[in-house]
Design an enzyme around this catalytic site. Structure first.
Site, mmCIF file in Angstrom:
data_model
loop_
_atom_site.group_PDB
_atom_site.id
_atom_site.type_symbol
_atom_site.label_atom_id
_atom_site.label_comp_id
_atom_site.label_asym_id
_atom_site.label_seq_id
_atom_site.Cartn_x
_atom_site.Cartn_y
_atom_site.Cartn_z
ATOM 1 N N ARG A 16 8.320 -27.783 -3.855
ATOM 2 C CA ARG A 16 7.908 -29.100 -4.338
ATOM 3 C C ARG A 16 7.701 -29.085 -5.854
ATOM 4 N NH1 ARG A 16 3.373 -30.490 -3.444
ATOM 5 N NH2 ARG A 16 2.468 -28.574 -2.601
ATOM 6 N N LYS B 198 6.270 -34.203 2.680
ATOM 7 C CA LYS B 198 4.961 -34.331 2.051
ATOM 8 C C LYS B 198 4.773 -35.700 1.390
ATOM 9 C CE LYS B 198 3.199 -30.393 3.204
ATOM 10 N NZ LYS B 198 2.154 -30.374 4.261
ATOM 11 N N HIS C 196 -4.942 -32.608 6.799
ATOM 12 C CA HIS C 196 -3.985 -31.516 6.587
ATOM 13 C C HIS C 196 -4.495 -30.320 7.376
ATOM 14 C CE1 HIS C 196 -1.662 -28.743 3.622
ATOM 15 N NE2 HIS C 196 -0.944 -29.055 4.681
ATOM 16 N N SER D 128 -2.557 -21.838 2.111
ATOM 17 C CA SER D 128 -1.540 -20.831 2.395
ATOM 18 C C SER D 128 -2.141 -19.428 2.419
ATOM 19 C CB SER D 128 -0.440 -20.899 1.331
ATOM 20 O OG SER D 128 0.551 -19.938 1.573
ATOM 21 N N LYS E 210 -3.851 -20.201 9.089
ATOM 22 C CA LYS E 210 -3.901 -21.474 9.818
ATOM 23 C C LYS E 210 -2.849 -21.532 10.923
ATOM 24 C CE LYS E 210 -2.171 -25.168 7.997
ATOM 25 N NZ LYS E 210 -1.897 -26.380 7.173
ATOM 26 N N THR E 211 -1.612 -21.186 10.577
ATOM 27 C CA THR E 211 -0.533 -21.240 11.572
ATOM 28 C C THR E 211 -0.734 -20.192 12.654
ATOM 29 O OG1 THR E 211 1.026 -22.056 9.907
ATOM 30 C CG2 THR E 211 1.961 -21.082 11.893
ATOM 31 N N ASP F 4 0.374 -28.928 11.245
ATOM 32 C CA ASP F 4 0.172 -29.229 9.827
ATOM 33 C C ASP F 4 -0.483 -30.570 9.509
ATOM 34 O OD1 ASP F 4 0.515 -28.310 7.139
ATOM 35 O OD2 ASP F 4 2.175 -29.696 6.895
ATOM 36 N N ARG G 43 12.210 -21.409 4.513
ATOM 37 C CA ARG G 43 11.554 -22.251 5.512
ATOM 38 C C ARG G 43 12.453 -22.519 6.710
ATOM 39 N NH1 ARG G 43 6.089 -24.369 4.721
ATOM 40 N NH2 ARG G 43 5.611 -24.005 2.524
#
Length: 655
Positions: A173, A318, A337, A355, A359-360, A374, A439
């Site tokens: 991004r 996003k 988020h 990051s 979390k994942t 997410d 990704r």
């Protein structure tokens, strides 16, 4: 061998093979072979045979052949005409006040038998009015694979069936190039100034960029159009239209947004929000507010987004998340988020974390259902996933560490910027030659334990994850409501040496609401909504440190994943609520004295440090960083008496 009738019977070797007879007068050259294994195909040409190969499915496949058209009722004709009118209106030039002539179908195929429904512009002032813009509408993954491989350099099928592609010069991004139109409404509603991700632009400049994007898209022979949804909550779903120049972008959004049924498409109508992705075309550097050839522009009044100068697909994902951060709170729905999962008894947990915090990993649990990884909404109906897919990091991906993500990378998945073997097409997930930000984008149903539809009851636990490389935060703390708001607004984690060039020691990172780049309003507004919902529905806040213990990075050791999983399991089961607690110094955190399966000596971080003075110095250093970061939020008033803001500030470290 010839029989008495002059026919020759040919005996084929092996059992079960077709018997072929030749009938004729017995003269050489006059025999005609007949294969009686099946009926002949109903095609007179190769083109007709190919058309039979592809099963026709409304509404994604263009209607071909006059006899086929005749079988459709007039209502279907009218529906398609209105659909094309809607797409033409989306592509309308603001200066010429008209849309292009649009037809459905691939310009690369022969169209003499294609039945067009052109939308004719009322004003013809340029060459674009003389041509058709072909619309490839809601194509299937297979159709998009064909388009990408045939027309887009750098698109390949990998050995696992995924579509590998390149995003060009931008592999991430570009937050500094994101702009939001500041008008009479957004001037008061949005967060502007220090700490805000919202960089202003005016309406005129947006229209200049919109015109540039639309003119570019209209100049192409074909554009891809996706009509899809955001938010699995049926009462609050948003209709989005994405117009793009690349099959890769169309497949990416097919995966990331919620895919409509044919029946839903029939009643889709006018979208609530439209993205014009002209990312292959740069913005004009001489245009006001532009600082590079890239510009990502949001106009909330027009409900439009323009992308110029970047082909990184994550900008679309996003960008829409930012839009939801604006639209949902106006409906008294909290946008988050976060990851989200649900136990077999219906207990829901939210996972917040930047990051590298886990979390994942922690929200993906084989013993629980995945609602989403997410982006979520929390309304009076419960929680709902905003998206229809997952966007997972692939760097160093392995089957052993992330089996669900590994297995989700298959046909239909988009792999961005990965490196693969030229011959075998096997992906090397450790290779960072293109970028470290590799990704995979895939539909959420590719995860075996995904809950479809992606909705759940009100959360029971709100888990804030921090990878504390300073090693002074406890592995787990139970938070009261003001503390939850304080740490939610802070959004803390720490980068470690080696992750970013130039970093030699742990560096604190703060991202408001654990997603500052995407929020639109002031962080305290989201925090106030979170507090209101936690209080109303009885959710408990937790701070979980997945980072270091016994010393900072380089001195101590990282808390073992097996211990963190035991902590999360104890939160899910409710046993941690009944534990004995004691309070820490400075941050005033409530920490349990015992958790089954976790060494008691690491629960209070001071016990794990051999050098107690070093621990206290490091603790005060981190507390100071928290305090300095929070100063930008202290002057924002919540409520008429400002009591809530004062409670949040007082929940921070005291030293």
């Amino acid at each position: 061998m010839e029989n008495g009738n002059g026919n020759r019977n040919v005996v084929m070797p092996g059992k079960g093979l077709t018997r072929i007879q030749t009938n004729g007068s017995g003269k050489k050259g006059n025999e005609v072979c007949h294969d009686d294994s099946s009926l002949p195909v109903k095609a007179q040409t190769i083109d007709e045979l190919h058309s039979l190969q592809k099963k026709k499915s409304a509404p994604t496949t263009p209607i071909t052949g006059s006899s086929f058209v005749a079988t459709f009722a007039m209502s279907e004709e009218e529906r398609q005409r209105q659909q094309l009118q809607s797409i033409s209106a989306s592509l309308a030039s603001s200066a010429r006040e008209t849309g292009p002539k649009v037809v459905r179908g691939d310009p690369g195929k022969a169209f003499k038998h294609v039945h067009h429904h052109p939308v004719v512009p009322t004003i013809s002032v340029s060459d674009s009015a003389l041509k058709f813009t072909h619309v490839l509408y809601n194509l299937s993954p297979a159709e998009l694979y064909e388009q990408a491989i045939k027309y887009e350099k750098g698109s390949f099928i990998t050995s696992n069936g995924a579509l590998a592609t390149l995003s060009g010069a931008k592999t991430g991004r570009a937050p500094r190039d994101k702009r939001v139109v500041k008008d009479e409404t957004t001037e008061d509603e949005l967060w502007w100034g220090k700490g805000s991700p919202n960089i202003e632009m005016d309406e005129h400049t947006f229209m200049v960029n919109r015109e540039r994007a639309v003119d570019y898209l209209n100049s192409l022979d074909k554009v891809f159009v996706n009509d899809q949804f955001l938010n699995w909550d049926p009462q609050n779903k948003i209709k989005v239209r994405i117009v793009s120049a690349r099959a890769y972008h169309s497949l990416f959004m097919h995966n990331m947004c919620i895919r409509p049924t044919p029946e839903e498409l029939e009643d889709f109508g006018t979208p609530d929000f439209t993205i014009y992705n002209a990312g292959k075309f740069p913005c004009n550097r001489y245009t006001h507010y532009m600082t590079s050839s890239t510009s990502i522009d949001l106009n909330l009044a027009r409900r439009e987004m323009v992308i110029l100068g970047t082909q990184y697909a994550g900008e679309m994902k996003k960008g829409l998340f930012s839009v939801m951060h604006y639209l949902m709170p106006k409906r008294r729905i909290l946008s988050l988020h976060s990851g989200c999962n649900m136990g077999k008894d219906g207990d829901v947990a939210l996972f917040f974390g930047l990051s590298g915090t886990g979390k994942t990993t922690l929200s993906t649990d084989h013993n629980r259902y995945l609602i989403g990884d997410d982006e979520h909404c929390w309304s009076d109906n419960g929680v709902s996933n905003i998206e229809g897919g997952c966007y997972a990091k692939c760097i160093d991906l392995s089957r052993e560490k992330e089996p669900d993500i590994w297995n989700a990378i298959k046909f239909g998945t988009v792999l961005e910027n990965v490196v693969f073997d030229e011959h075998t097409r096997e992906v090397d997930y450790t290779d960072k030659s293109v970028t470290e930000n590799t990704r995979a984008a895939y539909p959420i149903e590719f995860i075996p334990n995904a809950k479809i539809p992606c909705v759940g009851p009100h959360p029971k636990n709100v888990i804030l994850l921090a990878c504390d490389a300073f090693g002074v935060l406890p592995p787990v703390s139970k938070l009261n409501l003001p503390q939850t708001m304080y740490h939610f607004i802070s959004g803390y984690t720490a980068l470690v040496a080696g992750t970013v060039d130039g970093i030699k020691e742990p560096t604190a990172t703060f991202s408001a609401c654990f997603g500052a780049a995407f929020i639109m309003m002031h962080p305290t507004k989201y925090a106030a909504m979170l507090a209101e919902k936690m209080q109303k529905y009885g959710a408990t806040g937790w701070l979980v440190n997945t980072g270091w213990s016994g010393g900072r990075y380089g001195v101590g050791s990282r808390i073992k994943l097996q211990y963190t999983r035991k902590i999360i399991d104890a939160i899910h089961s409710g046993t941690l609520l009944n534990a004995n607690y004691k309070k820490t110094e400075v941050f005033g955190l409530e920490i349990p004295t015992k958790i089954e399966g976790v060494p008691s000596e690491i629960l209070d971080p001071i016990n794990a440090w051999p050098d107690k003075d070093a621990y206290k110095d490091t603790l005060l250093k981190l507390a100071g960083l928290f305090k300095n970061n929070f100063e930008v939020f202290t002057n924002y008033q919540i409520g008429k008496d400002n009591k809530f803001t004062e409670e949040i500030v007082s929940a921070g470290p005291i030293f």
